[in-house]
Scaffold this motif. Sequence first.
Motif, PDB file in Angstrom:
ATOM      1  N   TRP A  54      -2.401   1.290  -5.166  1.00 60.08           N
ATOM      2  CA  TRP A  54      -2.324   1.396  -3.710  1.00 60.08           C
ATOM      3  C   TRP A  54      -1.779   0.111  -3.097  1.00 60.08           C
ATOM      4  O   TRP A  54      -0.920   0.143  -2.200  1.00 60.08           O
ATOM      5  CB  TRP A  54      -3.699   1.709  -3.121  1.00 60.08           C
ATOM      6  N   CYS A  58       1.504   0.037  -0.881  1.00 62.20           N
ATOM      7  CA  CYS A  58       1.278  -0.247   0.539  1.00 62.20           C
ATOM      8  C   CYS A  58       2.115  -1.426   1.032  1.00 62.20           C
ATOM      9  O   CYS A  58       2.604  -1.419   2.158  1.00 62.20           O
ATOM     10  CB  CYS A  58      -0.212  -0.506   0.753  1.00 62.20           C
ATOM     11  N   PHE A  81      -8.924   2.732   0.242  1.00 63.19           N
ATOM     12  CA  PHE A  81      -7.501   2.474   0.399  1.00 63.19           C
ATOM     13  C   PHE A  81      -7.287   2.007   1.832  1.00 63.19           C
ATOM     14  O   PHE A  81      -7.445   2.779   2.778  1.00 63.19           O
ATOM     15  CB  PHE A  81      -6.690   3.730   0.104  1.00 63.19           C
TER      16      PHE A  81
END
Length: 404
Positions: A54, A58, A81
Amino acid sequence: MASITFAFKALCVSLLFIVVASRPTGRPKVFNVQRHGSKPDGKTDNANAFTSVWSRACRRESGRSKIYVPKGTFYLGGVEFVGPCKNPIEFVIDGTLLAPANPSDIKQDTWINFRYINNLSISGSGTLDGQGKQSWPLNDCHKNPNCPKLAMTMGFAFVNNSNIKDITSLNSKMGHFNFFSVHHFNITGVTITAPGDSPNTDGIKMGSCSNIHISNTNIGTGDDCIAILSGTTNLDISNVKCGPGHGISVGSLGKNKDEKDVKDLTVRDIVFNGTSDGIRIKTWESSASKILVSNFMYENIQMIDVGKPINIDQKYCPHPPCEHEKKGESHVQIQDLKLKNIYGTSKNKVAVNLQCSKSFPCKNVELIDINIKNNGLEDGSSTAVCENVDGSVRGKMVPQHCLN
């Protein structure tokens, strides 16, 4: 002159090629969790591997990111997350995400939590398996002050312009999906499943949200199929099948001092099958806040052997004794409520219960084409009960209405 024209055309073609070549490709950068260290063996905790993936997806600055969970069983402890992210993120789940069976192994309120994210898309043919069976007997907080805190399956907080589709949520420990301060979010094609006797396994729960759309979704739980709480506005629910469960509920409202109005709700093309309630609004009889519940439309709704098909309960008190005699009636004002083309069967003789507050009576309640017959153990036709409600009636009316 011809050579100049040819040169100009060649220059235009070259520039066009440069522009097209410089555009970012439409395909996202794919992060397959299995290729980044996750093991689909159903026992290795993949929480750190998932959060690492993640983080990479991201913070990627160019183009979209896609996190992919392939087929297989990926055990996950509690995982968060967190954004904000620098690009839109797709989260595609085709495998099974497996929660710890022991509720104490999840050290947070929500098993899988998304926070502070815009432009998130969650989809896939996969399953979120909450393994709730071991937890359900522990859900006795109304009589046990030392009850353990059980985790909800998936939560969204401060998430905007996002969606979830086609996922299955199975056997949550508490609620399945929880939304707080979420705006412009679509939920479609989702399946939510837990036994009818599993306590507090609400399907979709939301508070302080706006512009949520729920459609083409099947929900069967041990609590509310959909629970709509304080501060939620502009909610559209359509083509939902609910059962087992406690129906689509607004509230409970009025228990806390800082609650906000709930308004602009549309519920249409719904089937309630074997639920305890269908259309339900519940406010605490000794409410701590004065709020407004307004502009609701319920239309084209089928009831199949529902306990209380239409139920406004402004004396809500799930665990007596209650404090109504000391603190007075509910201070939640319900108004501008339309119920149109509601039909089917009731398990109880009272099919329409409009029990409003004496201090703040329900205003402008419209009943249009209601046809709910008694299919329960009590003999006779279905009946309606009205307390402190003002409104109007049009079309067919079964049971016979009791409005002023």
